[in-house]
Design a protein around this motif. Structure first.
Motif, PDB file in Angstrom:
ATOM      1  N   ALA A   1       0.824  -1.218   0.000  1.00  0.00           N
ATOM      2  CA  ALA A   1       0.000   0.000   0.000  1.00  0.00           C
ATOM      3  C   ALA A   1       0.854   1.264   0.000  1.00  0.00           C
ATOM      4  CB  ALA A   1      -0.942  -0.011   1.194  1.00  0.00           C
ATOM      5  N   ARG A   2       1.953   1.298   0.749  1.00  0.00           N
ATOM      6  CA  ARG A   2       2.800   2.482   0.792  1.00  0.00           C
ATOM      7  C   ARG A   2       3.404   2.767  -0.578  1.00  0.00           C
ATOM      8  NH1 ARG A   2       7.311   4.301   0.129  1.00  0.00           N
ATOM      9  NH2 ARG A   2       8.279   2.291  -0.181  1.00  0.00           N
TER      10      ARG A   2
ATOM     11  N   ARG B   1       2.188   1.770  -3.480  1.00  0.00           N
ATOM     12  CA  ARG B   1       1.096   2.184  -4.378  1.00  0.00           C
ATOM     13  C   ARG B   1       0.805   3.669  -4.219  1.00  0.00           C
ATOM     14  NH1 ARG B   1      -2.621  -2.471  -5.936  1.00  0.00           N
ATOM     15  NH2 ARG B   1      -1.503  -4.282  -5.165  1.00  0.00           N
ATOM     16  N   GLN B   2       0.776   4.145  -2.969  1.00  0.00           N
ATOM     17  CA  GLN B   2       0.520   5.572  -2.734  1.00  0.00           C
ATOM     18  C   GLN B   2       1.651   6.425  -3.294  1.00  0.00           C
ATOM     19  OE1 GLN B   2      -0.063   5.631   1.500  1.00  0.00           O
ATOM     20  NE2 GLN B   2      -2.243   5.165   1.338  1.00  0.00           N
TER      21      GLN B   2
ATOM     22  N   ALA C   1       1.351   6.481  -7.125  1.00  0.00           N
ATOM     23  CA  ALA C   1       0.238   7.343  -7.527  1.00  0.00           C
ATOM     24  C   ALA C   1       0.602   8.808  -7.370  1.00  0.00           C
ATOM     25  CB  ALA C   1      -1.012   7.004  -6.723  1.00  0.00           C
ATOM     26  N   ALA C   2       1.262   9.162  -6.270  1.00  0.00           N
ATOM     27  CA  ALA C   2       1.676  10.551  -6.057  1.00  0.00           C
ATOM     28  C   ALA C   2       2.710  10.967  -7.096  1.00  0.00           C
ATOM     29  CB  ALA C   2       2.244  10.714  -4.644  1.00  0.00           C
TER      30      ALA C   2
END
Length: 53
Positions: free
Chosen positions: A39-40, A42-43, A46-47
């Motif tokens: 998840a980290r 992926r974030q 995306a950023a």
């Protein structure tokens, strides 16, 4: 990909070079490693994509 997983610096460089082009990522069961993007990461990806347009 590296032995540690996705190389966020290389992804950011690719996004910057593409300048709004298409990015096709396989965050789940990456071929050929079968790795899963956490998840980290992926974030962060995306950023990075958003910040480079």
């Amino acid at each position: 990909m590296t032995t540690e997983g996705w190389d966020e610096d290389q992804l950011h460089a690719a996004f910057a070079a593409a300048r709004g082009g298409l990015a096709y990522l396989v965050p789940d069961f990456q071929n050929p490693t079968g790795a899963l993007m956490d998840a980290r990461t992926r974030q962060a990806v995306a950023a990075s994509a958003a910040s480079t347009g």
